[in-house]
Enzyme design. Structure first.
Site, PDB file in Angstrom:
ATOM      1  N   GLU A  18       2.540  -0.789   4.581  1.00 26.84           N
ATOM      2  CA  GLU A  18       2.210   0.584   4.197  1.00 26.84           C
ATOM      3  C   GLU A  18       3.502   1.331   3.903  1.00 26.84           C
ATOM      4  O   GLU A  18       4.412   1.383   4.730  1.00 26.84           O
ATOM      5  CB  GLU A  18       1.449   1.289   5.317  1.00 26.84           C
ATOM      6  CG  GLU A  18       0.019   0.812   5.513  1.00 26.84           C
ATOM      7  CD  GLU A  18      -0.970   1.470   4.559  1.00 26.84           C
ATOM      8  OE1 GLU A  18      -0.529   2.300   3.729  1.00 26.84           O
ATOM      9  OE2 GLU A  18      -2.167   1.163   4.654  1.00 26.84           O
TER      10      GLU A  18
ATOM     11  N   HIS B 186       0.844  -1.193   0.000  1.00 31.09           N
ATOM     12  CA  HIS B 186       0.000   0.000   0.000  1.00 31.09           C
ATOM     13  C   HIS B 186       0.883   1.247   0.000  1.00 31.09           C
ATOM     14  O   HIS B 186       2.065   1.174   0.317  1.00 31.09           O
ATOM     15  CB  HIS B 186      -0.842   0.084   1.281  1.00 31.09           C
ATOM     16  CG  HIS B 186      -1.608  -1.142   1.647  1.00 31.09           C
ATOM     17  ND1 HIS B 186      -2.981  -1.215   1.554  1.00 31.09           N
ATOM     18  CD2 HIS B 186      -1.209  -2.337   2.143  1.00 31.09           C
ATOM     19  CE1 HIS B 186      -3.391  -2.404   1.983  1.00 31.09           C
ATOM     20  NE2 HIS B 186      -2.332  -3.101   2.337  1.00 31.09           N
TER      21      HIS B 186
ATOM     22  N   THR C 149       0.582   5.107   2.079  1.00 38.02           N
ATOM     23  CA  THR C 149      -0.195   5.643   3.199  1.00 38.02           C
ATOM     24  C   THR C 149      -1.230   6.661   2.740  1.00 38.02           C
ATOM     25  O   THR C 149      -2.298   6.774   3.347  1.00 38.02           O
ATOM     26  CB  THR C 149       0.738   6.292   4.230  1.00 38.02           C
ATOM     27  OG1 THR C 149       1.590   7.255   3.574  1.00 38.02           O
ATOM     28  CG2 THR C 149       1.597   5.235   4.917  1.00 38.02           C
TER      29      THR C 149
END
Length: 245
Positions: free
Chosen positions: A94, A29, A31
Site C-alpha cells: 500500500e 495499491h 491507500t
C-alpha cells in the site's frame, strides 16, 4: 543488494497461505485515504478485515504489517491470468496517496525511492517475473483505480520491476480491431470479456497509456495494447527458459 529499512507494525488481519506456499505476484495499491495515520489504523483494525504486507509513506518510511509468509487481505475479489484468490500467491504494498476520491496527486521522490527499493528486494527474493507485477486496478478493473495514472510504472520497469515497453506511434496501416484488442487484454492477463472490456481498457490505460484514461479503444490504445502484449509474451518466454534452465 541494499535491503530497505522497515519498521514493524503488526496487523491482526492475515491468514495462512495454501500448502505448499507459492508467492509469485506483487500487487501495488494506493491507500486512498486522507492521511497515512488513518490508513495504517484501518489496515491494523481487526474489524476492518483488510491489510497489506507493507505500507510506504510519502516521506519514504516503510512499515511491515503482515509477515510475507502469511496471506494479507489486500486484493479482494480479483483475477489475473484466469486465476482468482490472488491473496494466496501475492505480496501487497500500500502506497500512501489520497487517491482519486480525496485529491489524487503525484508520488513524491522519497516515496518512489522506497517503493523501488522494496519492490526490487521482493522481486529478487521471490523471483517474481515482470508479468506478475501488477496494480490493483489491473486485477479488479471494475472496482479499483489504484495506483492510478500518476504512478511511475516506467521507473520501476527501468529497475527491473514490471513491464513498460517503449511507446511508438501506430504503424502505417494499423487499424483498431475490438476483437483483437480484447484478445490482447486477455493475453496480457486481464480477466476481460466483451461485456467488461471498457473497464479493462481504462485499467490498461491507467497503467500503460497514462495520458488518456477514457476507456475508448482508439488507434493509439489499440497499438499500445499490441506493444504491451508482445512485451508480456517475451517476459513469459524468459520465465519459462529460466525454469527449464
Amino acid at each position: 543488494m541494499i535491503r530497505p529499512r522497515v519498521t514493524e507494525r503488526p496487523s491482526p488481519n492475515h491468514g495462512p497461505r495454501h500448502e505448499p506456499a507459492r508467492i509469485d505476484m506483487l500487487v501495488l495499491h494506493y491507500t486512498g485515504m486522507t492521511a497515512a495515520a488513518a490508513a495504517l489504523e484501518r489496515l491494523c483494525d481487526r474489524d476492518a478485515r483488510v491489510s497489506a504486507h507493507y505500507v510506504v509513506e510519502e516521506d519514504g518510511a516503510i512499515w511491515r504489517l503482515v509477515p510475507e509468509s502469511r496471506r494479507a487481505f489486500h486484493a479482494g475479489v480479483s483475477c489475473w491470468e484466469g486465476e482468482g484468490d490472488l491473496n494466496a500467491v501475492s505480496l501487497g504494498i500500500e502506497i500512501v496517496n489520497p487517491g482519486h476520491e480525496w485529491g489524487y496527486r503525484r508520488f513524491p521522490e522519497a516515496q518512489m525511492r522506497s517503493v523501488e527499493l522494496l519492490c526490487r528486494d521482493l522481486v529478487a527474493r521471490y523471483s517474481i517475473p515482470p508479468h506478475r507485477v501488477v496494480g490493483h486496478s489491473d486485477i479488479a478493473p471494475k472496482r479499483k483505480s489504484d495506483p492510478g495514472e500518476l504512478f511511475d510504472w516506467a521507473r520501476l520497469a527501468d529497475a527491473g520491476i514490471g513491464i513498460w515497453p517503449p511507446a511508438n506511434p501506430p504503424p502505417p496501416g494499423f487499424a483498431a480491431d475490438p476483437l483483437q484488442s480484447l484478445g490482447d487484454l486477455k493475453f496480457i492477463g486481464y480477466c476481460a470479456s466483451a461485456e467488461s472490456q471498457s473497464p479493462a481498457v481504462v485499467a490498461f490505460q491507467r497503467r500503460f497509456r497514462q495520458s488518456c484514461c477514457d476507456g475508448r479503444l482508439d488507434l493509439e490504445t489499440a497499438a499500445r495494447l499490441a506493444e504491451v502484449r508482445d512485451a508480456f509474451a517475451r517476459s513469459r518466454g524468459q520465465a519459462r527458459s529460466t525454469r527449464q534452465g
